[in-house]
Motif scaffolding. Sequence first.
Motif, short mmCIF file in Angstrom:
data_model
loop_
_atom_site.label_atom_id
_atom_site.label_comp_id
_atom_site.label_asym_id
_atom_site.label_seq_id
_atom_site.Cartn_x
_atom_site.Cartn_y
_atom_site.Cartn_z
N GLU A 79 0.67 -1.27 -0.22
CA GLU A 79 0.29 -0.09 0.14
C GLU A 79 1.38 1.03 -0.15
O GLU A 79 0.75 2.26 -0.54
N ASP A 80 2.37 1.06 0.78
CA ASP A 80 2.84 2.32 0.83
C ASP A 80 3.95 2.41 0.18
O ASP A 80 5.37 3.22 0.17
N GLY A 81 4.27 1.32 -0.61
CA GLY A 81 5.72 0.94 -1.47
C GLY A 81 6.98 1.00 -0.29
O GLY A 81 7.88 1.35 -0.70
N VAL B 63 10.28 -13.57 0.16
CA VAL B 63 8.69 -12.97 0.06
C VAL B 63 8.44 -11.05 0.48
O VAL B 63 8.90 -11.50 1.78
N ARG B 64 8.19 -10.70 0.35
CA ARG B 64 7.95 -9.76 0.80
C ARG B 64 6.41 -9.04 0.53
O ARG B 64 5.57 -9.39 -1.13
N ASP B 65 5.61 -8.91 1.07
CA ASP B 65 3.77 -8.37 0.87
C ASP B 65 3.30 -7.77 2.38
O ASP B 65 4.25 -7.42 3.04
N HIS B 66 2.21 -6.78 1.86
CA HIS B 66 2.06 -6.28 2.28
C HIS B 66 -0.03 -6.63 2.98
O HIS B 66 -0.28 -6.30 1.85
N HIS B 67 -0.44 -7.19 3.88
CA HIS B 67 -1.01 -7.80 4.00
C HIS B 67 -1.79 -7.03 5.70
O HIS B 67 -1.39 -6.43 6.63
N ARG B 68 -3.23 -7.97 5.43
CA ARG B 68 -4.32 -7.08 7.15
C ARG B 68 -3.92 -8.58 7.79
O ARG B 68 -4.09 -9.35 7.46
N LEU B 69 -3.92 -8.13 8.93
CA LEU B 69 -4.16 -9.43 10.54
C LEU B 69 -5.56 -9.71 10.35
O LEU B 69 -6.12 -8.95 10.25
N ILE B 70 -6.16 -10.71 10.37
CA ILE B 70 -6.83 -11.67 10.66
C ILE B 70 -7.45 -10.93 12.03
O ILE B 70 -6.44 -11.55 12.58
N SER C 70 -7.97 -8.61 14.21
CA SER C 70 -7.54 -6.82 14.05
C SER C 70 -7.66 -6.73 13.17
O SER C 70 -8.15 -4.82 12.54
N HIS C 71 -7.53 -6.79 11.61
CA HIS C 71 -7.59 -6.33 10.32
C HIS C 71 -6.42 -4.66 10.15
O HIS C 71 -6.48 -3.83 9.01
N GLU C 72 -5.55 -4.91 11.31
CA GLU C 72 -4.05 -3.97 11.38
C GLU C 72 -3.45 -4.37 10.63
O GLU C 72 -2.94 -5.22 9.95
N PRO C 73 -2.63 -3.29 9.29
CA PRO C 73 -1.65 -3.55 8.41
C PRO C 73 -0.67 -4.29 8.90
O PRO C 73 0.23 -3.17 10.28
N VAL C 74 0.68 -4.76 8.57
CA VAL C 74 1.45 -5.69 9.07
C VAL C 74 2.29 -6.02 7.31
O VAL C 74 1.80 -5.64 6.33
N GLU C 75 3.09 -5.51 7.33
CA GLU C 75 3.83 -5.57 6.51
C GLU C 75 5.28 -6.76 7.05
O GLU C 75 5.80 -6.96 8.07
N TYR C 76 4.83 -8.08 6.25
CA TYR C 76 5.63 -9.31 6.16
C TYR C 76 6.60 -9.49 5.53
O TYR C 76 6.55 -9.36 3.80
N ILE D 127 12.51 -17.82 8.69
CA ILE D 127 12.38 -17.25 9.75
C ILE D 127 11.29 -16.31 8.28
O ILE D 127 11.40 -15.78 7.67
N SER D 128 10.61 -15.35 9.63
CA SER D 128 9.40 -14.38 9.30
C SER D 128 9.49 -13.14 10.18
O SER D 128 9.36 -13.05 11.39
N VAL D 129 9.45 -12.43 8.99
CA VAL D 129 9.38 -10.96 10.14
C VAL D 129 8.37 -10.50 9.63
O VAL D 129 7.89 -9.81 8.57
N TYR D 130 8.06 -9.50 10.88
CA TYR D 130 6.68 -8.38 10.45
C TYR D 130 6.98 -7.28 10.49
O TYR D 130 7.99 -6.97 12.02
N VAL D 131 6.37 -6.23 10.55
CA VAL D 131 6.48 -5.06 10.85
C VAL D 131 5.06 -4.11 10.87
O VAL D 131 4.23 -3.83 9.75
N ALA D 132 4.81 -3.47 12.02
CA ALA D 132 3.78 -3.22 12.70
C ALA D 132 2.85 -2.16 13.66
O ALA D 132 4.59 -2.12 13.80
#
Length: 310
Positions: free
Chosen positions: A212-214, A230-237, A239-245, A255-260
């Motif tokens: 969404e924000d590049g 993998v890189r993507d941007h989605h919403r958590l199931i 809470s629907h909070e946006p998260v960078e994955y 390893i999975s890295v999440y930024v929120a």
Amino acid sequence: MRLFLLALLAFAVPAFAQDDMSAKAWLEKMSQALREKEYKISLIQLQADNIRPLVYLHGKVNGEEVAFLEHLNGPPKNAVRVGNTVTFIEHDQPAYSINAKRIQGVMPAAFFGDSGNLEAGYQLVLGGRSRIAGRPGQMIRILPNDEYRYGFQVWMDMETFLPLRYDMLNQDKQLLEQLLVIELIELQETAPLLVEAYKQEWPAVMNSSEREDGQNWQFDWLPPGFQVVVRDHHRLIGSHEPVEYIALTDGFSNISVYVARAGDAPMPEELMTRNGLSMAADRVGNLEVVAVGKVPTQTLIRIASGLRLE
């Protein structure tokens, strides 16, 4: 006595024929067998707090790979792969499909890929031979080059080159996870279930989430051999909070890295479970970085603290 001698010969003949093969050559043979052979594997996945029996079928229909994974305990949970499409079928939600080259969660990606890619992070060493699931097996040790990942060992059937056992070991050589084959059958023709799966019309592949924000997150440091897959941007199931994955792998360790956006309740800075799954968290401004994977905790701490926005 005659039957006993025949059994010994069955064990010894393939061993004699393969004495000159290197550890890397064994892994290459396994990768080829997993992708090309028709087979059925019944196995048990053992973790510190879980025992999971599974059945995995693989074959080819019209030259295209087809695979089926069934979880035998608990509510029905299956996965089907036709080519590069994997469909998940569970009892409590509609079936959905994703683009993937394999069904994850059964065997490491390194089993299906180029063993040469592992050498940045591991040494490949021949081990001993033993009998597993009634079949003679050759062990390969996958020893980490550093303290940032765990070690592994795999036994392969000396006739088909298919895997018979897989262990994940921590730095103290303690078993964290094991896949143990209890029955291996090389099929003479494609299993009817796979033929039907090939003919079935599965749900269309889910569209990848757009960024969404590049934002361009980069790592100051990664252990040798780890790559972003993998890189993507989605919403958590929920809470629907946006998260960078961001997903990282070296072939064996993921390893999975999440930024929120940081929540009101702070995350624990680090956590480790009995089956080797670790977590580490760090703050970047008003954002929270969480790294999760089956690697030593200090690896995740260093990765999470070194994530920067460019």
